[in-house]
Design a protein around this motif. Structure first.
Motif, PDB file in Angstrom:
ATOM      1  N   THR A 184      85.807  28.850  11.402  1.00 54.84           N
ATOM      2  CA  THR A 184      87.112  28.184  11.418  1.00 54.84           C
ATOM      3  C   THR A 184      88.199  29.134  11.919  1.00 54.84           C
ATOM      4  O   THR A 184      89.054  28.754  12.714  1.00 54.84           O
ATOM      5  CB  THR A 184      87.474  27.694   9.997  1.00 54.84           C
ATOM      6  OG1 THR A 184      86.450  26.837   9.519  1.00 54.84           O
ATOM      7  CG2 THR A 184      88.798  26.939  10.017  1.00 54.84           C
ATOM      8  N   LYS A 185      88.143  30.384  11.450  1.00 58.04           N
ATOM      9  CA  LYS A 185      89.121  31.382  11.870  1.00 58.04           C
ATOM     10  C   LYS A 185      88.994  31.669  13.362  1.00 58.04           C
ATOM     11  O   LYS A 185      89.996  31.756  14.080  1.00 58.04           O
ATOM     12  CB  LYS A 185      88.921  32.678  11.073  1.00 58.04           C
ATOM     13  CG  LYS A 185      89.930  33.775  11.418  1.00 58.04           C
ATOM     14  CD  LYS A 185      89.691  35.014  10.578  1.00 58.04           C
ATOM     15  CE  LYS A 185      90.681  36.119  10.958  1.00 58.04           C
ATOM     16  NZ  LYS A 185      90.457  37.359  10.174  1.00 58.04           N
ATOM     17  N   GLU A 193      87.837  29.669  15.652  1.00 58.89           N
ATOM     18  CA  GLU A 193      88.318  28.497  16.396  1.00 58.89           C
ATOM     19  C   GLU A 193      89.843  28.456  16.433  1.00 58.89           C
ATOM     20  O   GLU A 193      90.452  28.111  17.444  1.00 58.89           O
ATOM     21  CB  GLU A 193      87.772  27.216  15.745  1.00 58.89           C
ATOM     22  CG  GLU A 193      88.169  25.929  16.447  1.00 58.89           C
ATOM     23  CD  GLU A 193      87.716  25.882  17.892  1.00 58.89           C
ATOM     24  OE1 GLU A 193      88.434  25.262  18.708  1.00 58.89           O
ATOM     25  OE2 GLU A 193      86.659  26.462  18.220  1.00 58.89           O
ATOM     26  N   GLU A 194      90.477  28.843  15.327  1.00 63.51           N
ATOM     27  CA  GLU A 194      91.945  28.864  15.273  1.00 63.51           C
ATOM     28  C   GLU A 194      92.498  29.900  16.237  1.00 63.51           C
ATOM     29  O   GLU A 194      93.487  29.653  16.940  1.00 63.51           O
ATOM     30  CB  GLU A 194      92.408  29.170  13.843  1.00 63.51           C
ATOM     31  CG  GLU A 194      93.919  29.061  13.670  1.00 63.51           C
ATOM     32  CD  GLU A 194      94.358  29.271  12.229  1.00 63.51           C
ATOM     33  OE1 GLU A 194      95.578  29.370  12.005  1.00 63.51           O
ATOM     34  OE2 GLU A 194      93.488  29.360  11.342  1.00 63.51           O
ATOM     35  N   MET A 248      83.681  29.614   7.198  1.00 61.02           N
ATOM     36  CA  MET A 248      85.066  30.119   7.120  1.00 61.02           C
ATOM     37  C   MET A 248      85.380  30.972   8.351  1.00 61.02           C
ATOM     38  O   MET A 248      86.434  30.847   8.957  1.00 61.02           O
ATOM     39  CB  MET A 248      85.223  30.959   5.832  1.00 61.02           C
ATOM     40  CG  MET A 248      86.640  31.505   5.631  1.00 61.02           C
ATOM     41  SD  MET A 248      87.814  30.195   5.212  1.00 61.02           S
ATOM     42  CE  MET A 248      89.289  31.150   4.954  1.00 61.02           C
ATOM     43  N   GLU A 249      84.437  31.866   8.714  1.00 63.89           N
ATOM     44  CA  GLU A 249      84.625  32.725   9.878  1.00 63.89           C
ATOM     45  C   GLU A 249      84.700  31.908  11.151  1.00 63.89           C
ATOM     46  O   GLU A 249      85.482  32.197  12.059  1.00 63.89           O
ATOM     47  CB  GLU A 249      83.466  33.730   9.962  1.00 63.89           C
ATOM     48  CG  GLU A 249      83.648  34.793  11.027  1.00 63.89           C
ATOM     49  CD  GLU A 249      84.830  35.701  10.747  1.00 63.89           C
ATOM     50  OE1 GLU A 249      85.434  36.178  11.727  1.00 63.89           O
ATOM     51  OE2 GLU A 249      85.159  35.923   9.563  1.00 63.89           O
TER      52      GLU A 249
END
Length: 240
Positions: A4-5, A7-8, A1-2
């Motif tokens: 993904t954040k 990368e965003e 999850m971290e």
């Protein structure tokens, strides 16, 4: 999850990098300021991924970077204002430091005729329409001959400076309709902040006020002397 954040955030920063570069070039700012802006944007996104970062000046946290930016963006515009042309440099930088970034949406009104002018506006992006309206209705009873456009580097509300005091007891009133033709990004000097500046620098402000008064008096005296000499010369000519 971290991951993904992260990368965003990286993708958003990457998309913004080109915008920042173009903005810096357009505003003739030093390139080294780019790192400060991008770092601030990254910090903002880390704190809140859905933060609005379209306007760099809103997303940059308070501090040296924002103060430096406002001075670089607005100091030369302040020097174009007739009332401030001979103002002490320390007062001008103090005005810059008290400017606040604002954004107005397209077709919105900044002032309507009769509104109190409680701020002075310095445009950084977009276009304002300035016009009179006899019927008081926006967009009715006006023509292109009545309309004046203000854009980047222009300002409105100079009359606020003419009644500046430590404590405003009376504000000037807008004699025009001031409407956003496009989305407008600007800096505003609020009356209360101007009052605080006058309070902090009373001698420098009064010195400038007196200088302006002396210039008017000298100009008037010069006009009287010139007129007197002209009449005297014509009188002698008629006598001969």
């Amino acid at each position: 999850m971290e991951a993904t954040k992260t990368e965003e955030i990286r993708r958003k920063i990457s998309r913004k990098k080109l915008d920042v570069e173009q903005w810096i070039i357009k505003n003739k700012l030093p390139r080294e300021i780019e790192d400060d802006i991008l770092s601030s944007i990254m910090l903002t996104l880390k704190q809140r991924i859905d933060a609005d970062i379209d306007n760099f000046l809103f997303s940059i946290p308070p501090g040296i970077t924002k103060i430096s930016l406002k001075r670089r963006l607005c100091l030369e515009t302040l020097k174009k204002v007739k009332k401030l042309q001979d103002m002490n440099e320390n007062v001008l930088t103090l005005i810059c430091d008290n400017l606040k970034p604002v954004r107005y949406i397209e077709n919105s009104f900044v002032f309507r005729m009769g509104d109190p002018v409680d701020r002075m506006l310095f445009i950084s992006e977009g276009t304002l329409l300035i016009y009179e309206s006899s019927d008081g209705q926006a967009g009715q009873g006006i023509s292109s001959m009545d309309t004046r456009c203000l854009g980047k580097g222009d300002f409105y509300g100079e009359e606020l400076l003419h009644c500046a005091s430590k404590c405003f007891t009376k504000l000037p009133v807008s004699s025009k309709q001031v409407k956003c033709h496009t989305k407008v990004d600007a800096f505003v000097l609020m009356a209360k902040d101007l009052g605080a500046i006058v309070s902090r620098r009373p001698l420098q402000w009064e010195k400038n006020e007196n200088k302006g008064s002396h210039e008017v008096e000298n100009k008037a005296a010069s006009t009287i002397i010139t007129t007197f000499r002209h009449r005297k010369k014509n009188g002698h000519a008629k006598g001969h």
